[in-house]
Design an enzyme around this catalytic site. Structure first.
Site, PDB file in Angstrom:
ATOM      1  CG  HIS A 189      -1.955   1.079   1.176  1.00 48.13           C
ATOM      2  ND1 HIS A 189      -1.690   2.377   1.540  1.00 48.13           N
ATOM      3  CD2 HIS A 189      -3.241   1.064   0.755  1.00 48.13           C
ATOM      4  CE1 HIS A 189      -2.787   3.106   1.358  1.00 48.13           C
ATOM      5  NE2 HIS A 189      -3.743   2.329   0.885  1.00 48.13           N
ATOM      6  CD  GLU A 238      -1.187   5.294   5.864  1.00 43.14           C
ATOM      7  OE1 GLU A 238      -2.340   5.380   5.397  1.00 43.14           O
ATOM      8  OE2 GLU A 238      -0.942   5.153   7.081  1.00 43.14           O
ATOM      9  CB  SER A 280     -10.106   2.487  -1.277  1.00 50.42           C
ATOM     10  OG  SER A 280     -10.525   2.961  -0.018  1.00 50.42           O
TER      11      SER A 280
END
Ligand code: SF4
Length: 330
Positions: free
Chosen positions: A140, A142, A239
């Site tokens: 991911h 992040e 997401s």
């Protein structure tokens, strides 16, 4: 409570109760990131380059593309330019602003301040000589951004309880953990409990790394999911917080929980014969997509919408400074 009735002949349509989770959809970090791109387009004109999808939502990205935003995955896809280069809400590894500076780009950082908070925590632990466990999902953006704040061997990624069970620290008394902001609150609590049992000296964040928006959206789903025949999470497959909402719904007792990007994706074989449906939206999904889904149900059912609220939100993050200054100058 509000209700939405459809045009006649209503009597021919079966009744459907829609429980609408609140809060849902855009969080303060997403609003700030989208506003940053729109503001940059207004102030500097197109093109505005954006590294990675500014937020994980195709509708949002396509809308910004139409206004002149150019999305790239890496900075080397951008020609030499004076145009703004915006980093997405998920955060970036340190190498990225460094590369931008080396190429004299006009960089604007739209990293959510709550992600930056995690970056700062990790840095402090590192400076104090602690090995850092990052609880999150490999790949991911992040997680890539948080791990990329520090040298490669400073942070160990733990994704699951099984990972936490076998993790061997360099020194169990010099250990700290941080987490991705968009995880399942319950799954993360289990992992943290296990780490604390195994390494009682492990140091955690003063204030939860899982952000307020993730927590509130999950709480609302927990209220709604046990009361409905099926649950829709509006959001993109990439997401993280949207995927977690689907899992939370399943765990709260809703066996038919699906992630949908738009009304056109509704599978009426599943959603064509219901008495009740719950709807929420991930933090990067705009409200218009929720409205379109309710409208799609209203074509087939006589729909009665009830808001189910788990929290009220008034969080606001100001724009990145150069854009804020340009606003003030007007
Ligand atoms: S989900 Fe949370 S961390 Fe991510 S952008 Fe929104 S407020 Fe920030």
């Amino acid at each position: 409570m509000s209700s939405r009735m459809t045009a006649s002949p209503q009597a021919e349509k079966p009744a459907l109760k829609v429980l609408l989770c609140s809060p849902r959809g855009f969080c303060a970090g997403v609003v700030r990131a989208i506003d940053a791109v729109e503001r940059a387009l207004a102030v500097y004109g197109p093109p505005v380059y954006v590294r990675h999808e500014i937020v994980h939502n195709r509708y949002v990205v396509d809308g910004l593309k139409a206004k002149g935003a150019v999305f790239v995955e890496q900075l080397d896809e951008i020609p030499d330019t004076d145009a703004p280069v915006i980093f997405s809400a998920h955060g970036v590894p340190r190498a990225v602003p460094k590369e931008a500076a080396a190429r004299n780009f006009f960089a604007l950082d739209a990293t959510c301040p709550l992600v930056t908070k995690v970056h700062r925590e990790a840095e402090i632990h590192f400076r104090r000589g602690r090995e850092i466990v990052l609880i999150g999902h490999a790949g991911h953006p992040e997680v890539i951004g948080t791990m990329g704040q520090l040298p490669a061997d400073a942070v160990v990624l733990i994704e699951t309880l099984a990972d936490a069970a076998v993790f061997t620290p360099r020194d169990p008394v010099k250990l700290a953990y941080v987490t991705q902001t968009t995880l399942s609150v319950d799954d993360t609590a289990e992992i943290v409990d296990l780490l604390k049992r195994r390494f009682p000296a492990i140091i955690g964040p003063h204030k939860e790394d899982i952000c307020y928006a993730t927590q509130n959206r999950q709480e609302a789903v927990k209220l709604v999911a046990p009361r409905v025949d099926a649950m829709i999470v509006v959001g993109a497959p990439n997401s993280s917080n949207s995927q977690r909402l689907k899992e939370v719904a399943e765990r709260a007792g809703c066996t038919r929980a699906v992630l949908l990007q738009r009304a056109g994706d509704i599978d009426w074989a599943i959603f064509g014969a219901l008495k009740s449906v719950g709807i929420t939206a991930g933090a990067s999904a705009p409200e218009i997509l929720v409205e379109q889904i309710i409208d799609a149900f209203a074509e087939r059912y006589t729909v009665d919408v009830e808001n189910v609220s788990a929290a009220s939100e008034d969080v606001f993050f100001p724009l990145p400074r150069p854009l804020r200054d340009s606003e003030a100058a007007e």
